[in-house]
Design an enzyme around this catalytic site. Structure first.
Site, mmCIF file in Angstrom:
data_model
loop_
_atom_site.group_PDB
_atom_site.id
_atom_site.type_symbol
_atom_site.label_atom_id
_atom_site.label_comp_id
_atom_site.label_asym_id
_atom_site.label_seq_id
_atom_site.Cartn_x
_atom_site.Cartn_y
_atom_site.Cartn_z
ATOM 1 N N HIS A 1 3.635 -6.218 11.090
ATOM 2 C CA HIS A 1 3.322 -6.222 9.661
ATOM 3 C C HIS A 1 4.569 -6.326 8.789
ATOM 4 O O HIS A 1 4.451 -6.561 7.592
ATOM 5 C CB HIS A 1 2.517 -4.970 9.309
ATOM 6 C CG HIS A 1 1.839 -5.055 7.980
ATOM 7 N ND1 HIS A 1 0.985 -6.089 7.643
ATOM 8 C CD2 HIS A 1 1.897 -4.239 6.890
ATOM 9 C CE1 HIS A 1 0.545 -5.911 6.412
ATOM 10 N NE2 HIS A 1 1.082 -4.804 5.934
ATOM 11 N N TYR B 1 0.835 -1.204 0.000
ATOM 12 C CA TYR B 1 0.000 0.000 0.000
ATOM 13 C C TYR B 1 0.867 1.251 0.000
ATOM 14 O O TYR B 1 1.726 1.438 0.862
ATOM 15 C CB TYR B 1 -0.870 -0.022 1.254
ATOM 16 C CG TYR B 1 -2.115 0.818 1.206
ATOM 17 C CD1 TYR B 1 -3.250 0.382 0.543
ATOM 18 C CD2 TYR B 1 -2.180 2.039 1.871
ATOM 19 C CE1 TYR B 1 -4.408 1.136 0.526
ATOM 20 C CE2 TYR B 1 -3.330 2.802 1.869
ATOM 21 C CZ TYR B 1 -4.450 2.351 1.183
ATOM 22 O OH TYR B 1 -5.598 3.095 1.176
ATOM 23 N N SER C 1 1.521 -7.647 1.851
ATOM 24 C CA SER C 1 0.403 -6.819 2.282
ATOM 25 C C SER C 1 -0.569 -6.601 1.129
ATOM 26 O O SER C 1 -1.184 -7.546 0.649
ATOM 27 C CB SER C 1 0.927 -5.508 2.868
ATOM 28 O OG SER C 1 -0.112 -4.782 3.478
ATOM 29 N N GLN C 2 -0.741 -5.354 0.656
ATOM 30 C CA GLN C 2 -1.596 -5.141 -0.505
ATOM 31 C C GLN C 2 -1.182 -6.041 -1.657
ATOM 32 O O GLN C 2 -2.019 -6.637 -2.341
ATOM 33 C CB GLN C 2 -1.520 -3.676 -0.949
ATOM 34 C CG GLN C 2 -2.264 -3.380 -2.247
ATOM 35 C CD GLN C 2 -2.083 -1.942 -2.693
ATOM 36 O OE1 GLN C 2 -2.981 -1.134 -2.539
ATOM 37 N NE2 GLN C 2 -0.923 -1.620 -3.238
ATOM 38 N N ASP D 1 0.613 -8.700 13.981
ATOM 39 C CA ASP D 1 0.301 -7.766 12.897
ATOM 40 C C ASP D 1 -0.948 -6.965 13.250
ATOM 41 O O ASP D 1 -2.045 -7.512 13.348
ATOM 42 C CB ASP D 1 0.091 -8.557 11.610
ATOM 43 C CG ASP D 1 0.058 -7.679 10.371
ATOM 44 O OD1 ASP D 1 -0.202 -6.470 10.499
ATOM 45 O OD2 ASP D 1 0.281 -8.226 9.268
#
Length: 339
Positions: A300, A91, A185-186, A271
């Site tokens: 994260h 992100y 992540s994203q 996370d």
């Protein structure tokens, strides 16, 4: 930093997620429309100052045929079609500078990095604009077009990603049977969506994936980006049903059930951005053979460089081991490895 979920509970989790009845039709129509538009891919060699890696500035057709930028890295001495790792970014990240991310090319693979439309304000610059209007959203991307799945930002991003994989598989330097998608992540959420929407991939490596079990995530995550949705609904108190229905069309945990390629997941138990239970929802629902690395004392950032080493070993074994004749063999989950 405390545990945000408990491992035993996550391992036993079998979430019953609300799936739109027309989910498959929605994505079939979206991708069929996208494939009807766009110009042929363009690859332009750039001088990065590196002698062991050849890098190309790529412009590929994405959603509605709109150009999507990326870098294609190849080992400089490559003489035959290679296995390829296609990477989607976290992100806020863009594709960055041409010389920055060359791990996979140095390991002997083709490596394509997709720029994420409209992003690139954080640690790496981006070059692909998002053309849709921004009206009605709070800052960020999760609420862009959130009143209708056809307008949502991630419909465009997932389509970009599928079309980029299709273009990369057609590149003469790439073996189309040996393409692995990955991201953190994203990027992990995008990789799961691509694995669901693109048949015939060799593998998928989602790390601490975003966009999974979104209905739960927007209620329990303590940090952005999921808090964007909570902020939006705090302002639009009467739209909860509409918003969560729209987001279900983009939920990587729902789409993951349709994927069949072998997968290596990573999940971090501390996370606060992508709560572990939401990542486990995608892992448990994943439709193909799957393996898992759990980083019990990480947030994260997940496994970081330690997990890159796990991935290098996993991809090498994956792409050098003959694939089974029955591509629809039942999933074979492994016991999670704690790190």
């Amino acid at each position: 930093m405390p545990l945000t979920d408990h491992l035993a509970e996550c391992l036993a989790l079998r979430p019953d997620l609300e799936e739109p009845a027309d989910l498959d039709a929605f994505w079939d129509s979206t991708l069929d429309t996208a494939r009807a538009h766009g110009t042929p891919p363009r690859y332009t060699l750039v001088d990065t100052g590196l002698v062991q890696v050849a890098t190309y500035d790529a412009v590929l057709p994405g959603f509605a045929g709109e150009p999507v930028r990326g870098w294609l890295h190849l080992p400089a001495d490559a003489r035959e079609p290679l296995g390829c790792v296609v990477e989607f970014l976290g992100y806020g990240r863009g594709r960055g500078l041409a010389h920055e991310q060359v791990l996979w090319a140095n390991a002997g693979y083709a490596h394509f990095i997709m720029d994420t439309r409209g992003q690139g304000w954080s640690t790496a610059a981006g070059d692909t604009p998002d053309t849709a209007p921004l009206a009605g959203s709070v800052p960020g991307f999760l609420t862009r077009g959130v009143e209708n799945p056809r307008d949502h930002y991630y419909r465009r991003v997932f389509t970009d990603a599928v079309r980029c994989v299709e273009a990369v598989r057609a590149h003469p330097a790439v073996d189309p049977e040996k393409v692995v998608v990955t991201g953190v992540s994203q990027g992990g959420g995008i990789a799961l969506a691509v694995a669901a929407l693109t048949p015939g991939l060799a593998g998928v490596m989602p790390d601490v994936p975003f966009l999974c079990d979104i209905r739960r995530a927007v209620r329990v995550a303590g940090l952005p980006p999921y808090t964007e949705v909570a902020e939006y609904l705090s302002l639009h108190r009467d739209r909860t049903g509409t918003v969560l229905t729209t987001l279900s069309y983009l939920d990587a945990a729902l789409l993951a059930a349709r994927a069949t390629a072998p997968a290596l997941f990573s999940i971090a138990m501390m996370d606060e951005v992508c709560p572990p239970s939401t990542c486990f929802a995608a892992y448990h629902r994943y439709g193909g053979p799957k393996d898992l690395r759990v980083y019990e004392f990480n947030g994260h950032e997940g496994g970081g460089g330690h997990h890159r080493r796990e991935q290098l070993t996993w991809v090498r074994e994956l792409l050098t081991t003959p694939r089974p004749a029955d591509a629809d063999a039942p999933p074979t989950p492994h016991a999670p490895q704690l790190a």
